[in-house]
Design a protein around this motif. Sequence first.
Motif, PDB file in Angstrom:
ATOM      1  N   PHE A 265     -16.711  16.126  12.695  1.00  0.00           N
ATOM      2  CA  PHE A 265     -16.395  15.456  11.432  1.00  0.00           C
ATOM      3  C   PHE A 265     -17.649  14.807  10.866  1.00  0.00           C
ATOM      4  CE2 PHE A 265     -14.830  12.051   8.725  1.00  0.00           C
ATOM      5  CZ  PHE A 265     -13.753  12.632   8.073  1.00  0.00           C
TER       6      PHE A 265
ATOM      7  N   ARG B 179     -10.900  18.408   1.628  1.00  0.00           N
ATOM      8  CA  ARG B 179     -11.526  19.470   0.827  1.00  0.00           C
ATOM      9  C   ARG B 179     -10.568  19.974  -0.248  1.00  0.00           C
ATOM     10  NH1 ARG B 179     -16.672  18.473   1.346  1.00  0.00           N
ATOM     11  NH2 ARG B 179     -17.566  18.886   3.400  1.00  0.00           N
TER      12      ARG B 179
ATOM     13  N   CYS C  85     -19.832  10.007   4.206  1.00  0.00           N
ATOM     14  CA  CYS C  85     -18.750   9.274   4.865  1.00  0.00           C
ATOM     15  C   CYS C  85     -19.245   7.882   5.219  1.00  0.00           C
ATOM     16  CB  CYS C  85     -18.287  10.010   6.116  1.00  0.00           C
ATOM     17  SG  CYS C  85     -16.878   9.222   6.936  1.00  0.00           S
TER      18      CYS C  85
ATOM     19  N   ASP D 271      -9.496  16.258  13.330  1.00  0.00           N
ATOM     20  CA  ASP D 271     -10.450  16.020  12.244  1.00  0.00           C
ATOM     21  C   ASP D 271     -10.609  17.246  11.350  1.00  0.00           C
ATOM     22  OD1 ASP D 271     -10.763  13.479  13.165  1.00  0.00           O
ATOM     23  OD2 ASP D 271     -12.744  13.780  14.059  1.00  0.00           O
TER      24      ASP D 271
ATOM     25  N   THR E 293     -10.088  17.170   7.461  1.00  0.00           N
ATOM     26  CA  THR E 293     -11.113  17.699   6.550  1.00  0.00           C
ATOM     27  C   THR E 293     -10.511  18.704   5.571  1.00  0.00           C
ATOM     28  OG1 THR E 293     -13.033  17.320   7.964  1.00  0.00           O
ATOM     29  CG2 THR E 293     -13.164  19.191   6.472  1.00  0.00           C
TER      30      THR E 293
ATOM     31  N   GLU F  79     -19.763  17.485   9.342  1.00  0.00           N
ATOM     32  CA  GLU F  79     -19.140  18.032   8.132  1.00  0.00           C
ATOM     33  C   GLU F  79     -19.350  17.115   6.934  1.00  0.00           C
ATOM     34  OE1 GLU F  79     -16.891  20.590   5.706  1.00  0.00           O
ATOM     35  OE2 GLU F  79     -17.504  20.944   7.782  1.00  0.00           O
ATOM     36  N   TRP F  80     -19.301  15.805   7.183  1.00  0.00           N
ATOM     37  CA  TRP F  80     -19.393  14.827   6.101  1.00  0.00           C
ATOM     38  C   TRP F  80     -20.694  14.029   6.150  1.00  0.00           C
ATOM     39  CZ3 TRP F  80     -16.102  15.273   2.189  1.00  0.00           C
ATOM     40  CH2 TRP F  80     -14.919  15.982   2.416  1.00  0.00           C
TER      41      TRP F  80
END
Length: 652
Positions: free
Chosen positions: A554, A534, A562, A526, A530, A557-558
Amino acid sequence: EPPQPRFPADPSPPLPTAMADVLVVGSGGREHAIACKLRDSPQVRHVFVAPGNGGTAQEPDMTNVAVGDSDVPGLVQLAKEKAVALVFIGPEAPLCAGLADALATEGVPCFGPTKAAAELEASKAFSKDFFAKYSLPTAAYKNFKADEHEAALAYVESEYAAGREVVVKASGLAAGKGVLMPTNVEEAKAAVKEVMVDKAFGSAGDEVVIEQLLIGEECSCMSFSDGKFSAMMAPAQDHKRAEENDQGPNTGGMGAYAPAPCLTPKLRREVEAVLQKTVESLAKEGRTYIGVLYGGFMLTKDGPMLLEYNCRFGDPETQVLLPLLDSDLFDVALGCAQGDLKARVPEVRWKSGAAATVVCAAKGYPGSYPKGLPISGLDAAAALPGVKVYHAGTKGAEGGLVTSGGRVLAITGLGADFKEALKKAYEGVDKIRFDPEGAPAVSLHCRRDIGRRAIERPTRVAIVGSTRGSSSQATIDAIKAGTLNAKVVVACSNKSDAGILERARSEGIPAEHVPCKKGTPRAEYDATLTAVLRDHGVDLVMLVGFMRIVSPEFCREWAGACINVHPSLLPKHAGGMDLEVHKAVLDAGETETGCTVHMVTEEVDGGPIVVQRTVPVVAGDTPESVKAKVQAEEGPALVEAVRLFGTTGLPK
C-alpha cells in the motif's frame, strides 16, 4: 456489464505481403492526424488524401487528390483506381451521404458507418428516440417538426415554469454548432425562433430537439467499433467557446487534451457499458456500426448521461488521441472494417503520458475572417521535441503556405503529464505567425487557457479511518467555504459503524465500508481498499484514526500521495497512540507538543514530515487537556497538507 460478443473462431485472412495503400477522406486537422498515424504503420506504403490540405500535401508518403469529400462517385472511383486496402472516412457529411454504403457495394473495405448507422449523428431527433427505446441514459426531451413552432414555445414555457432549464438543438448536421444554450426562458424562446423560423442552421433546423439542461463536466468518449464490439479510447475534453474562460460563440473546437482526468475508472466502466449497449442495439436495428462511435457525455451527480453521438472522430480530439495510440491504427481500422477487431487487435493499447492541442485560428473565427494570410514558423514549431503541427485550413501558394479556413492549425504537445504537454503545445504555438515578416502579430487567435480544467482541477481526497474522523471535518469545511481547492470523493472504513462513514453521508460524500475478514493478509486487504480508491479517482489518501498498519505494498502504491496525522511532534513519541502519547509528553516535562502530518511509509510514523503545528504544555495540564489542544490543531494541519499536495506536491 453487457455480455461480451462472440467472435469467429477462425482468424481473418492475413494481409498480403505487399504493403498497402490507403485513402483518407477529408481536409481538416483531424484528417491530417489520421493520415499521419496510418502512414506510420509498417504495413502502409502510401496514403492518399481526398482532398487533403496544405499539411498533407507536404508529408512524405502522402498525396493529395482533388476529389471533394462529399463526391461519393468520385471517391469510390478513386478507391478502385488506386486499389486501396482501406478507406478511412474523416468527416460526417460523406458518411451521412452514404459513402460507406457505396464502397461496400464495390467490395472496398471502409472504416466508417453506413448511412443508416450514421443517422445517429445526422438526426438528433432520431438519436434521442433511439436512446429512449434502448434505455440509454440521457436528458428528458421532446422533438418538434418545422410546423410545430408554437408547440415548441409552449413546451419551453412549461419547462421553465416547472423550474427546469433547457437546451435547444437543431436536429440535423450543423458542423458542431447547432446547439444553443439559453440562460433564461426568453433566451430559450429566442433560440427556438432562431432555429425554426430564422433558419439559422438551414435545413438542419427543420426539426428541433428541446431537452433538459444537464449539469456537470462534459467528456468526449470515443470508441472503435467493429459492429459487435466497442473498444473505448482514452477520454478527452475539448474547448468549444472561442474565447478564454469559455466565453464567446461556439466553434468547432479551440483545443483539447487527453486523457481527461474527470472520468474515473468507475465512471469509465459505466460509459463503456453505454457504448457497448449502443453498438449492440444498433445491430438489432439492422444498422451495424463500423467506425468511431463518439459519445458526448455529461458527468452528472446521477452518473454519465449521453448528450449526443457523433459518427466519426472529433476534431480537435483526434489530434490528441492518435498521438497517444500505441496500437497500429491500420490494424485497428481494418479489423473494424472486416468486423473482427479482436481477431486482428486483441487489445487496443495506449501510451502513458498526456497530450494537449491548441488550435491556431484566423482572427475573427468563427465569424468572418480573412483568408490567404502567410503562415510562418511551421518548421521551427515542428522541430521542437514532443511537438506535432497538424494542418486544417492551409493551402499552398506561390510564396509558401497560406491560411484557407477559420481553424488553421492544431499544435499538439506530448508529455509525461498535462503540464508538460501543455507547455510543449504552447511553445509550438509561440513559433507560429499569420502576418507578413515585420508586421505586428495580430492575425492569429488562440486560447491561452487550454487544459486549465485539468491543471486546476481540485485534489480528489479520500478519507480513510476507523473512528469518528473528527480531524477531517476541517478539510470538509474548508472545501465548502471555497478556501481549499479539493474535493472529498469518498470516505472508507474497515468498520461498518465507524463515525467517519456517518460524517461523510451527512456531508453528501460517498461512504464505503471495506470489510476485513479475520485472518485476511494486510496486503490482500489493502489491495481491495486501493481498488475502491482508484475507482473513485483518488489523488490523495488521508488516514484519520485508521486502526490498521498499512502494508508495504500500500505504501508503494500510494507513495507521495498518502498522509497521516500523528498527535506528537515527530520524531518524538513515534509509535505511540492516543492518550499514551500525551502522558509521555507530560512525563518528559516537555513545554511544547503538537501534531504532525507526515507521509505514510513502511516505517511506522517515520515518513517525511509535511506539516507540524505546536501547542504549549502548561502547569496543570493532563493527558486529556493536552489531547484536546492537539486535536484542535490536527484539522488545520491536514488542510495545509492537502493544499501543499495540490500546489507544490508532497515528498515521497
